[in-house]
Every structure is written in structure tokens, then in C-alpha cells.
Motif scaffolding. Structure first.
Motif, PDB file in Angstrom:
ATOM      1  N   ARG A 168       2.475 -16.707 -20.149  1.00  0.00           N
ATOM      2  CA  ARG A 168       2.161 -15.844 -19.012  1.00  0.00           C
ATOM      3  C   ARG A 168       3.370 -15.012 -18.606  1.00  0.00           C
ATOM      4  O   ARG A 168       4.501 -15.497 -18.610  1.00  0.00           O
ATOM      5  CB  ARG A 168       1.723 -16.664 -17.793  1.00  0.00           C
ATOM      6  CG  ARG A 168       0.549 -17.601 -18.019  1.00  0.00           C
ATOM      7  CD  ARG A 168      -0.731 -16.857 -18.307  1.00  0.00           C
ATOM      8  NE  ARG A 168      -1.909 -17.642 -18.017  1.00  0.00           N
ATOM      9  CZ  ARG A 168      -2.645 -18.262 -18.917  1.00  0.00           C
ATOM     10  NH1 ARG A 168      -2.317 -18.225 -20.180  1.00  0.00           N
ATOM     11  NH2 ARG A 168      -3.716 -18.923 -18.565  1.00  0.00           N
ATOM     12  N   THR A 169       3.095 -13.779 -18.224  1.00  0.00           N
ATOM     13  CA  THR A 169       4.104 -12.907 -17.630  1.00  0.00           C
ATOM     14  C   THR A 169       3.561 -12.441 -16.291  1.00  0.00           C
ATOM     15  O   THR A 169       2.451 -11.907 -16.220  1.00  0.00           O
ATOM     16  CB  THR A 169       4.405 -11.700 -18.535  1.00  0.00           C
ATOM     17  OG1 THR A 169       4.950 -12.180 -19.770  1.00  0.00           O
ATOM     18  CG2 THR A 169       5.401 -10.759 -17.884  1.00  0.00           C
ATOM     19  N   SER A 170       4.341 -12.680 -15.246  1.00  0.00           N
ATOM     20  CA  SER A 170       3.967 -12.258 -13.898  1.00  0.00           C
ATOM     21  C   SER A 170       4.974 -11.252 -13.379  1.00  0.00           C
ATOM     22  O   SER A 170       6.155 -11.320 -13.717  1.00  0.00           O
ATOM     23  CB  SER A 170       3.954 -13.455 -12.942  1.00  0.00           C
ATOM     24  OG  SER A 170       2.976 -14.385 -13.309  1.00  0.00           O
ATOM     25  N   MET A 171       4.495 -10.355 -12.538  1.00  0.00           N
ATOM     26  CA  MET A 171       5.349  -9.396 -11.868  1.00  0.00           C
ATOM     27  C   MET A 171       5.275  -9.701 -10.374  1.00  0.00           C
ATOM     28  O   MET A 171       4.226  -9.567  -9.756  1.00  0.00           O
ATOM     29  CB  MET A 171       4.895  -7.965 -12.178  1.00  0.00           C
ATOM     30  CG  MET A 171       4.823  -7.648 -13.669  1.00  0.00           C
ATOM     31  SD  MET A 171       6.309  -8.013 -14.623  1.00  0.00           S
ATOM     32  CE  MET A 171       7.495  -6.928 -13.872  1.00  0.00           C
ATOM     33  N   ASP A 178       5.263 -20.827 -19.364  1.00  0.00           N
ATOM     34  CA  ASP A 178       4.389 -21.414 -20.375  1.00  0.00           C
ATOM     35  C   ASP A 178       3.353 -22.284 -19.671  1.00  0.00           C
ATOM     36  O   ASP A 178       3.698 -23.281 -19.046  1.00  0.00           O
ATOM     37  CB  ASP A 178       5.224 -22.262 -21.336  1.00  0.00           C
ATOM     38  CG  ASP A 178       4.411 -22.817 -22.486  1.00  0.00           C
ATOM     39  OD1 ASP A 178       3.169 -22.670 -22.473  1.00  0.00           O
ATOM     40  OD2 ASP A 178       5.022 -23.406 -23.391  1.00  0.00           O
ATOM     41  N   PRO A 179       2.062 -21.924 -19.753  1.00  0.00           N
ATOM     42  CA  PRO A 179       1.018 -22.691 -19.061  1.00  0.00           C
ATOM     43  C   PRO A 179       0.597 -23.965 -19.788  1.00  0.00           C
ATOM     44  O   PRO A 179      -0.219 -24.710 -19.288  1.00  0.00           O
ATOM     45  CB  PRO A 179      -0.138 -21.709 -18.984  1.00  0.00           C
ATOM     46  CG  PRO A 179       0.041 -20.858 -20.184  1.00  0.00           C
ATOM     47  CD  PRO A 179       1.529 -20.743 -20.398  1.00  0.00           C
ATOM     48  N   GLU A 193      -7.790 -19.149 -24.365  1.00  0.00           N
ATOM     49  CA  GLU A 193      -6.344 -19.086 -24.112  1.00  0.00           C
ATOM     50  C   GLU A 193      -6.031 -18.663 -22.679  1.00  0.00           C
ATOM     51  O   GLU A 193      -4.993 -19.020 -22.137  1.00  0.00           O
ATOM     52  CB  GLU A 193      -5.680 -18.079 -25.064  1.00  0.00           C
ATOM     53  CG  GLU A 193      -5.742 -18.478 -26.510  1.00  0.00           C
ATOM     54  CD  GLU A 193      -5.308 -17.354 -27.422  1.00  0.00           C
ATOM     55  OE1 GLU A 193      -4.550 -17.649 -28.351  1.00  0.00           O
ATOM     56  OE2 GLU A 193      -5.719 -16.190 -27.213  1.00  0.00           O
ATOM     57  N   TRP A 194      -6.939 -17.884 -22.072  1.00  0.00           N
ATOM     58  CA  TRP A 194      -6.710 -17.388 -20.710  1.00  0.00           C
ATOM     59  C   TRP A 194      -8.066 -17.162 -20.062  1.00  0.00           C
ATOM     60  O   TRP A 194      -8.742 -16.174 -20.318  1.00  0.00           O
ATOM     61  CB  TRP A 194      -5.905 -16.096 -20.748  1.00  0.00           C
ATOM     62  CG  TRP A 194      -5.417 -15.614 -19.415  1.00  0.00           C
ATOM     63  CD1 TRP A 194      -6.087 -15.602 -18.231  1.00  0.00           C
ATOM     64  CD2 TRP A 194      -4.141 -15.050 -19.142  1.00  0.00           C
ATOM     65  NE1 TRP A 194      -5.322 -15.060 -17.234  1.00  0.00           N
ATOM     66  CE2 TRP A 194      -4.115 -14.715 -17.785  1.00  0.00           C
ATOM     67  CE3 TRP A 194      -3.020 -14.791 -19.932  1.00  0.00           C
ATOM     68  CZ2 TRP A 194      -3.010 -14.127 -17.175  1.00  0.00           C
ATOM     69  CZ3 TRP A 194      -1.932 -14.208 -19.321  1.00  0.00           C
ATOM     70  CH2 TRP A 194      -1.915 -13.888 -17.963  1.00  0.00           C
ATOM     71  N   PHE A 195      -8.483 -18.092 -19.237  1.00  0.00           N
ATOM     72  CA  PHE A 195      -9.747 -18.015 -18.504  1.00  0.00           C
ATOM     73  C   PHE A 195      -9.712 -16.768 -17.629  1.00  0.00           C
ATOM     74  O   PHE A 195      -8.772 -16.569 -16.861  1.00  0.00           O
ATOM     75  CB  PHE A 195      -9.896 -19.283 -17.661  1.00  0.00           C
ATOM     76  CG  PHE A 195     -11.188 -19.392 -16.937  1.00  0.00           C
ATOM     77  CD1 PHE A 195     -12.381 -19.523 -17.618  1.00  0.00           C
ATOM     78  CD2 PHE A 195     -11.214 -19.365 -15.555  1.00  0.00           C
ATOM     79  CE1 PHE A 195     -13.586 -19.634 -16.950  1.00  0.00           C
ATOM     80  CE2 PHE A 195     -12.407 -19.479 -14.865  1.00  0.00           C
ATOM     81  CZ  PHE A 195     -13.594 -19.613 -15.562  1.00  0.00           C
TER      82      PHE A 195
END
Length: 135
Positions: free
Chosen positions: A45-48, A37-38, A66-68
Motif C-alpha cells: 500500500r501507498t498512502s498520501m 505492507d498489509p 489483493e485489495w478489496f
């Protein structure tokens, strides 16, 4: 003194469905999923993760507030090359076993450090995925 870039830390790809994309990158490419959670007003956010890098999966539905992000976001417009120590035939066999079509390869290509042997497929959004090993 001129700037010297040393490595790639992460990249962001735009996806239609984060869950579908995360499942594919985990199931097919063996990446590890990490959710975080940013903070307030931002999209989760979901990262792989793989090796020392990660890919952030940005949903197309996220606004710039919400997401630059980049100026022109579009799912399926990426062309990514991943390195593996597996043989090209093992890569092709693994992709087929996962139900993923091999669209080209194994074929010799030019990598950053010399000749690589590559196998190509597409992720769920249509981005070109190249899985390669150095000769």
C-alpha cells in the motif's frame, strides 16, 4: 439512535501507476508519502497523508483478492476537493510553477460550509482536482 457520520478518514483512488501518482501528490499538493505492507497475499500500500486524512493509491493491476475495493474501479474517474489556507492566486501560481495546467478558476463555488474559491487541475490519471479556500 440514527448513525451520525462525523468525518472522512481516508479514501482510495485507482491509479495506473502508483509511483507517478505518489510523486504528483507529493510534489504538487505537498502530501506526505507512506508505504506499508498489509500482509501476505495483499498488494503493498501507498498512502498520501495530509492533515488528518489520507488517500490510498490503489493500482489498477491489483485484483480484488489483493485489495478489496469498489465494484467498478477505473483510473481518472475521481473528483476531489482539497482545502488550503493559501490564496487562490497562490494556488494557481504554484500549479503553473509545477508544470500543471490550471483548467478553471479561481472561481466561486459552493463548499460544504459555504462559499469557496476554487482552482481546478487534473492529476496524472485525469481525475479532477479542486483546490479551494473559504471566503
Amino acid at each position: 439512535m440514527p448513525l451520525a457520520i462525523e468525518a472522512l478518514d481516508h479514501l482510495v483512488i485507482n491509479v495506473r501507476d502508483v509511483e507517478v501518482a505518489a510523486d504528483w501528490y507529493q510534489r504538487v499538493l505537498g502530501m506526505t508519502r507512506e508505504d506499508f505492507d498489509p500482509g501476505p497475499g495483499k498488494v503493498r500500500r501507498t498512502s498520501m497523508r495530509f492533515g488528518r486524512q489520507k488517500i490510498n493509491l490503489r493500482p489498477l493491476s491489483a485484483s480484488k483478492e489483493e485489495w478489496f475495493t469498489a465494484d467498478h474501479e477505473k483510473a481518472g474517474s475521481d473528483d476531489l476537493c482539497f482545502l488550503t489556507s493559501a490564496s487562490p492566486q497562490a494556488v494557481a501560481d504554484h500549479l503553473r510553477a509545477c508544470g500543471v495546467a490550471v483548467i478553471e478558476g479561481p472561481a466561486d463555488k459552493r463548499g460544504a460550509m459555504g462559499t469557496i474559491v476554487s482552482v481546478y487541475c487534473r492529476d496524472p490519471d485525469g481525475s479532477l482536482i479542486e483546490i479551494s479556500s473559504y471566503k
